[in-house]
Design a protein around this motif. Structure first.
Motif, PDB file in Angstrom:
ATOM      1  N   ALA A 153      48.116  82.504  47.092  1.00 23.44           N
ATOM      2  CA  ALA A 153      46.664  82.532  47.328  1.00 23.44           C
ATOM      3  C   ALA A 153      46.040  81.253  46.768  1.00 23.44           C
ATOM      4  CB  ALA A 153      46.043  83.760  46.678  1.00 23.44           C
ATOM      5  N   ALA A 154      46.506  80.830  45.588  1.00 25.09           N
ATOM      6  CA  ALA A 154      45.959  79.607  44.973  1.00 25.09           C
ATOM      7  C   ALA A 154      46.231  78.405  45.882  1.00 25.09           C
ATOM      8  CB  ALA A 154      46.593  79.397  43.606  1.00 25.09           C
ATOM      9  N   GLU A 155      47.418  78.399  46.483  1.00 20.93           N
ATOM     10  CA  GLU A 155      47.786  77.299  47.396  1.00 20.93           C
ATOM     11  C   GLU A 155      46.839  77.273  48.603  1.00 20.93           C
ATOM     12  OE1 GLU A 155      51.753  76.844  49.500  1.00 20.93           O
ATOM     13  OE2 GLU A 155      52.285  76.729  47.366  1.00 20.93           O
ATOM     14  N   THR A 156      46.574  78.458  49.154  1.00 20.01           N
ATOM     15  CA  THR A 156      45.657  78.535  50.308  1.00 20.01           C
ATOM     16  C   THR A 156      44.274  78.037  49.905  1.00 20.01           C
ATOM     17  OG1 THR A 156      46.829  80.397  51.251  1.00 20.01           O
ATOM     18  CG2 THR A 156      44.544  80.147  51.942  1.00 20.01           C
ATOM     19  N   LEU A 157      43.787  78.530  48.759  1.00 26.13           N
ATOM     20  CA  LEU A 157      42.426  78.188  48.344  1.00 26.13           C
ATOM     21  C   LEU A 157      42.305  76.706  47.982  1.00 26.13           C
ATOM     22  CD1 LEU A 157      41.402  81.370  46.336  1.00 26.13           C
ATOM     23  CD2 LEU A 157      40.940  80.791  48.704  1.00 26.13           C
ATOM     24  N   ALA A 158      43.412  76.109  47.568  1.00 25.58           N
ATOM     25  CA  ALA A 158      43.370  74.677  47.244  1.00 25.58           C
ATOM     26  C   ALA A 158      43.059  73.851  48.490  1.00 25.58           C
ATOM     27  CB  ALA A 158      44.714  74.252  46.636  1.00 25.58           C
ATOM     28  N   GLY A 159      43.314  74.429  49.656  1.00 24.80           N
ATOM     29  CA  GLY A 159      43.038  73.710  50.906  1.00 24.80           C
ATOM     30  C   GLY A 159      41.600  73.902  51.395  1.00 24.80           C
ATOM     31  N   TRP A 160      40.821  74.742  50.746  1.00 24.39           N
ATOM     32  CA  TRP A 160      39.430  74.993  51.179  1.00 24.39           C
ATOM     33  C   TRP A 160      38.508  73.952  50.544  1.00 24.39           C
ATOM     34  CZ3 TRP A 160      38.030  80.959  51.093  1.00 24.39           C
ATOM     35  CH2 TRP A 160      38.917  81.648  51.929  1.00 24.39           C
ATOM     36  N   ARG A 161      37.541  73.463  51.337  1.00 19.90           N
ATOM     37  CA  ARG A 161      36.566  72.500  50.813  1.00 19.90           C
ATOM     38  C   ARG A 161      35.184  73.136  50.824  1.00 19.90           C
ATOM     39  NH1 ARG A 161      40.016  70.961  48.798  1.00 19.90           N
ATOM     40  NH2 ARG A 161      41.591  69.474  49.410  1.00 19.90           N
ATOM     41  N   ASP A 162      34.426  72.860  49.784  1.00 20.69           N
ATOM     42  CA  ASP A 162      33.075  73.428  49.657  1.00 20.69           C
ATOM     43  C   ASP A 162      32.252  73.135  50.919  1.00 20.69           C
ATOM     44  OD1 ASP A 162      30.794  74.527  48.617  1.00 20.69           O
ATOM     45  OD2 ASP A 162      30.196  72.715  47.558  1.00 20.69           O
ATOM     46  N   GLY A 163      31.681  74.163  51.512  1.00 20.81           N
ATOM     47  CA  GLY A 163      30.776  73.992  52.651  1.00 20.81           C
ATOM     48  C   GLY A 163      31.457  73.986  54.009  1.00 20.81           C
ATOM     49  N   GLU A 164      32.781  73.974  54.024  1.00 20.20           N
ATOM     50  CA  GLU A 164      33.455  73.905  55.336  1.00 20.20           C
ATOM     51  C   GLU A 164      33.540  75.275  56.012  1.00 20.20           C
ATOM     52  OE1 GLU A 164      37.515  72.654  55.523  1.00 20.20           O
ATOM     53  OE2 GLU A 164      38.160  74.011  53.946  1.00 20.20           O
ATOM     54  N   GLU A 165      33.722  75.216  57.343  1.00 20.41           N
ATOM     55  CA  GLU A 165      33.925  76.440  58.126  1.00 20.41           C
ATOM     56  C   GLU A 165      35.414  76.737  58.186  1.00 20.41           C
ATOM     57  OE1 GLU A 165      32.659  76.285  62.227  1.00 20.41           O
ATOM     58  OE2 GLU A 165      30.610  75.901  61.575  1.00 20.41           O
ATOM     59  N   ARG A 166      35.794  77.988  57.934  1.00 22.01           N
ATOM     60  CA  ARG A 166      37.204  78.354  58.039  1.00 22.01           C
ATOM     61  C   ARG A 166      37.316  79.571  58.945  1.00 22.01           C
ATOM     62  NH1 ARG A 166      40.608  74.955  55.304  1.00 22.01           N
ATOM     63  NH2 ARG A 166      42.095  76.398  56.196  1.00 22.01           N
ATOM     64  N   ASP A 167      38.428  79.658  59.666  1.00 20.03           N
ATOM     65  CA  ASP A 167      38.703  80.921  60.351  1.00 20.03           C
ATOM     66  C   ASP A 167      39.423  81.804  59.323  1.00 20.03           C
ATOM     67  OD1 ASP A 167      39.611  83.110  61.724  1.00 20.03           O
ATOM     68  OD2 ASP A 167      39.904  82.004  63.589  1.00 20.03           O
ATOM     69  N   LEU A 168      38.646  82.669  58.708  1.00 15.13           N
ATOM     70  CA  LEU A 168      39.176  83.464  57.600  1.00 15.13           C
ATOM     71  C   LEU A 168      40.355  84.324  58.057  1.00 15.13           C
ATOM     72  CD1 LEU A 168      38.639  84.278  54.596  1.00 15.13           C
ATOM     73  CD2 LEU A 168      37.487  86.270  55.528  1.00 15.13           C
ATOM     74  N   TYR A 169      40.222  84.870  59.252  1.00 14.08           N
ATOM     75  CA  TYR A 169      41.273  85.744  59.776  1.00 14.08           C
ATOM     76  C   TYR A 169      42.590  84.968  59.884  1.00 14.08           C
ATOM     77  CZ  TYR A 169      43.792  88.324  63.427  1.00 14.08           C
ATOM     78  OH  TYR A 169      44.738  88.964  64.169  1.00 14.08           O
ATOM     79  N   HIS A 170      42.501  83.745  60.390  1.00 17.69           N
ATOM     80  CA  HIS A 170      43.689  82.912  60.525  1.00 17.69           C
ATOM     81  C   HIS A 170      44.274  82.594  59.143  1.00 17.69           C
ATOM     82  CE1 HIS A 170      45.789  79.006  60.890  1.00 17.69           C
ATOM     83  NE2 HIS A 170      46.345  79.635  61.910  1.00 17.69           N
TER      84      HIS A 170
END
Ligand code: HEM
Length: 479
Positions: A148-165
């Motif tokens: 989970a930490a690895e996934t979240l490390a790829g998220w950037r503040d303010g960006e749109e993500r397909d959460l389901y994907h």
């Protein structure tokens, strides 16, 4: 010489004759109401246009048990917890998995745990069970948070993500690592793509799928070709995983190791085909439902900001910014209630279907007796029962606080069954609950999630209940 006390002369006193109790008459069978439908098609169009709404509305207009016409046949919908318990638990020996699952599921998952029955199923369930024992699952917690930490490390503040994907990818990686020791991302992603193409075939909203389930007929389309290619490719990848493990002779103590080492009473192990079926089943069953739970939970939290704030407050107080561990799970009761309430309103497994192998008598709480005839399918819908106002006040409202211990106690047993019940209860229930709570906590600690404006959210009832158009969310960093 016979004495006075010779055995033949000893008489035991006759027991007093008790009066024969009057026979209580067995009430006659109550006919099951049949919902009228169109000639031949029955309720096909009404069902396929909105399967969830259809199953939810039927109990209101009919009874706790109703027969529904479909494509010249009938199926039975069971809606009352008392009757559901009889199908899933007390009379479960008279039911097997349904024909539809066999027509659609067998070509992909063969005789894996989800689709097999009888002694074969029981033997395999026993072989797989140790991989899901509490202690073993505890060992998976660190992988869950690390991935989970690895996934979240790829998220950037303010960006749109397909959460389901993102959630599908994350939970598949967790299953691949914990149960099969596969950690090559490209390989795991390919498994995910194959499963995605395969799931197309199970869409309950298409007349095509319903006709296929009922008749086995197929129409060659590009999607069907993609499906066949994916089935073949998935087989190749899974065969390769098994072959590598056989070759390495390493015992990693995971599910694959247990299945490889398992022997029945005659000393026989699983064949390659059986192993492949079980592995494919676990890859599918072990990731999609948890990913859906997490996706629907964030959607519900976005609609209920007060609940989202309460969740954040619990996470901040209990975890103080640390990565959660297994020991934290019992300290996060509100997080647990959020997951529970999410699976009530948006159960990833939205129906359970069985075929009766004999005429089965069911009795309701007032003693009315019904007969489910042999050979017919019985549909039980978590979606419909979990939204029934008889069990849940204000049933459409997302309210994690309803799950007090008193409410739990007062709820009829099979008014809430996101993981099924009886002998076929989900083998991964504890795995899934721990995983959902840990991942929800990690995301909630670090981010607030808002649905992207204009994003259409509609559940698509396939084998599972997926968001039809994905779930685009904007992620805002909290720290
Ligand atoms: C929130 C997550 C999950 C939900 C809602 C869920 C739901 C269910 C349900 C309702 C069933 C029973 C189906 C029936 O009676 O016909 C089931 C069976 C099963 N589940 Fe899950 N599941 C989840 C997670 C998992 C996980 C994480 C795994 C494995 C790692 C898993 C593996 C299985 C398997 C193998 C079966 C078939 C068991 C058998 O028939 O012996 N599930 N699941």
């Amino acid at each position: 010489m016979a004495t006075l006390l010779s055995p033949e002369r000893v008489t035991t006193p006759e027991p007093p004759i008790s009066p024969i109790p009057p026979l209580t008459p067995i009430p006659p069978l109550t006919p099951i109401p049949v919902k009228p439908g169109l000639p031949l098609l029955g309720d096909l169009l009404a069902f396929t246009s909105d399967p969830l709404g259809f199953l939810q509305k039927t109990p209101n207009s009919y009874a706790d048990l109703v027969a529904i016409r479909m494509l010249g046949g009938l199926f039975y919908q069971v809606n009352h917890p008392h009757l559901i318990e009889q199908v899933l638990v007390t009379q479960s020996q008279h039911f097997i998995k349904d024909k539809g699952l066999k027509v659609m599921g067998r070509p992909v998952f063969g005789d894996g745990l989800l689709s097999s029955d009888g002694d074969f199923w029981l033997r395999h369930r026993r072989m797989a069970q140790p991989a899901f024992h509490r202690q073993r699952i505890a060992a998976y917690a660190d992988y869950m948070t690390a991935y989970a930490a690895e996934t979240l490390a790829g998220w950037r503040d303010g960006e749109e993500r397909d959460l389901y994907h993102d959630m599908m990818q994350l939970t598949l990686r967790i299953v691949a690592k914990t149960l099969f020791d596969v950690e090559e991302n490209a390989e795991v992603d390919e498994i995910g793509d194959c499963l995605d193409a395969i799931m197309w075939r199970f869409d309950n909203q298409s007349v095509r799928a319903m006709v296929e389930q009922a008749t086995g007929w197929t129409v060659p389309t590009p999607a069907l070709k993609r499906y066949h290619r994916s089935v073949q490719r998935l087989d190749e990848i899974v065969d390769n995983v098994i072959a590598q493990r056989r070759h390495s002779h390493e015992d990693k103590g995971d599910l694959l190791g247990m299945l490889l080492a398992a022997r029945d009473d005659d000393g026989n192990g699983m064949s390659d085909t059986q192993l492949r079926d079980e592995c494919k089943t676990m890859f599918l069953a072990g990731h999609e439902t948890t990913a859906l739970t997490l996706s629907w939970t964030w959607w519900l939290l976005w609609q209920n900001p007060e609940a989202a704030a309460k969740l954040r407050s619990e996470l901040d107080t209990v975890l103080q910014g640390r990565v959660p561990t297994l020991a934290d799970v019992p300290q996060l009761p509100y997080t647990d209630r959020v997951v529970r309430e999410s699976m009530r309103l948006m159960p990833p497994a939205w129906t359970i279907v069985r075929e009766a192998t004999a005429d089965v008598e069911l009795a309701n709480e007032t003693g009315l007796r019904y007969c489910l005839p042999k050979g017919y399918d019985v549909v039980i819908s978590q979606y419909a029962v979990h939204r029934d106002g008889r069990w849940y006040p204000n049933p459409e409202r997302f309210d994690p606080d309803r799950w007090t211990p008193e409410f739990n106690k007062s709820l009829p047993k099979y008014a809430y069954f996101p993981f099924g019940g009886g002998p076929r209860l989900c083998i991964g229930q504890q795995f899934a609950m721990m995983e959902a709570i840990l991942i929800l906590a990690m995301i909630g600690q670090r981010y607030e999630l808002d649905l992207v404006p204009g994003q259409r959210i509609e559940p698509q009832p396939s084998i599972t209940m997926r968001p039809k158009y994905g779930m685009k969310m904007r992620v805002r960093a909290r720290m």
